[in-house]
Motif scaffolding. Structure first.
Motif, short mmCIF file in Angstrom:
data_model
loop_
_atom_site.label_atom_id
_atom_site.label_comp_id
_atom_site.label_asym_id
_atom_site.label_seq_id
_atom_site.Cartn_x
_atom_site.Cartn_y
_atom_site.Cartn_z
N CYS A 173 -8.73 4.23 -2.70
CA CYS A 173 -10.00 3.39 -1.95
C CYS A 173 -10.51 4.27 -0.66
O CYS A 173 -12.16 4.06 -1.09
N THR A 174 -10.11 5.50 -0.49
CA THR A 174 -11.00 6.46 0.86
C THR A 174 -11.82 7.05 -0.33
O THR A 174 -12.96 7.82 -0.16
N ASN A 214 -4.49 6.79 -1.41
CA ASN A 214 -5.70 7.03 -1.18
C ASN A 214 -6.93 6.80 -2.50
O ASN A 214 -8.52 7.12 -1.88
N GLN A 217 -1.23 4.59 0.12
CA GLN A 217 -1.29 5.69 0.64
C GLN A 217 -1.68 6.28 -0.70
O GLN A 217 -1.83 7.48 0.02
N CYS A 273 -7.94 -0.39 -5.84
CA CYS A 273 -6.97 -0.57 -5.68
C CYS A 273 -5.62 -0.59 -6.55
O CYS A 273 -5.79 -2.00 -7.11
N ARG A 305 -8.35 4.29 3.97
CA ARG A 305 -7.12 4.01 4.07
C ARG A 305 -6.65 4.03 4.80
O ARG A 305 -5.31 3.09 5.01
N CYS A 344 -13.51 -0.44 -2.67
CA CYS A 344 -11.90 -0.23 -3.03
C CYS A 344 -11.34 -1.24 -3.40
O CYS A 344 -10.17 -0.70 -3.88
N ASN A 377 -12.58 5.82 7.58
CA ASN A 377 -11.64 6.05 6.31
C ASN A 377 -10.89 4.33 5.93
O ASN A 377 -10.00 4.52 6.92
N CYS A 407 0.97 -1.10 -0.16
CA CYS A 407 -0.19 0.11 0.15
C CYS A 407 1.05 0.90 0.10
O CYS A 407 1.65 1.84 0.81
#
Ligand code: SF4
Ligand code: SF4
Length: 164
Positions: free
Chosen positions: A30-31, A28, A26, A82, A47, A78, A45, A24
């Protein structure tokens, strides 16, 4: 000061996709696509949950408001977006299981589990449903073997959590 919860980290990393979390970065995404985050950005959240799970930062247990994990509806959006192909919902299931084991599951969940334990299915038969089915020419629903269902659930120790 933030401390590392090694037990939480171990449980997450022992899950079958646990080691994929290190990929991952980060981003974001997914969020960004999460419908729950869009409605309740301050409370949910994905992430952040992935980052905390990987680092072993326990944002999840012992909280007054456990929406931070239970807010997830398992819609899988998500997972699909991803770029690192991380199955986030698998990790969220681990967190939810930990929450249940700690006796912190939300009432709606344990009430539903209790119904399944007692009736062998989520929606027990009711005369009104049976009548409607008959009117529609549908066959009778076969009743489950409740003792078999309970035997399986007892192996998972759900009976202890539900005080059955
Ligand atoms: S979309 Fe995947 S890579 Fe991006 S923050 Fe979420 S889990 Fe990490
Ligand atoms: S599966 Fe859960 S975290 Fe992922 S997008 Fe759906 S509600 Fe959000």
């Amino acid at each position: 000061m933030v401390s590392v919860d090694f037990e939480l980290r171990k449980k997450v990393m022992d899950a079958h996709i646990g080691d994929t979390l290190k990929y991952c970065y980060q981003c974001n995404r997914c969020t960004d696509v999460c419908p729950v985050s869009q409605i309740a950005p301050d409370r949910y959240n994905p992430r952040g949950n992935i980052m905390a799970s990987f680092l072993g930062i326990n944002l999840f247990m012992g909280q007054k408001d456990n929406f931070g994990i239970w807010g997830c509806t398992v819609c899988d959006t998500c997972d699909e977006i991803c770029p690192q192909k991380i199955e986030l919902t698998e990790i969220f299931t681990v967190l939810k299981n930990m929450s249940i084991a700690a006796g912190e599951g939300p009432d709606y969940y344990t009430t539903q589990a209790s119904t399944i334990y007692d009736a062998g299915k989520a929606i027990p038969s009711q005369p009104a449903i049976e009548r409607r089915r008959e009117q529609l020419g549908l066959p009778k629903v076969e009743e489950p073997d409740v003792s078999e269902v309970q035997k399986i659930l007892n192996v998972t120790k759900l009976n202890k959590i539900l005080n059955k």
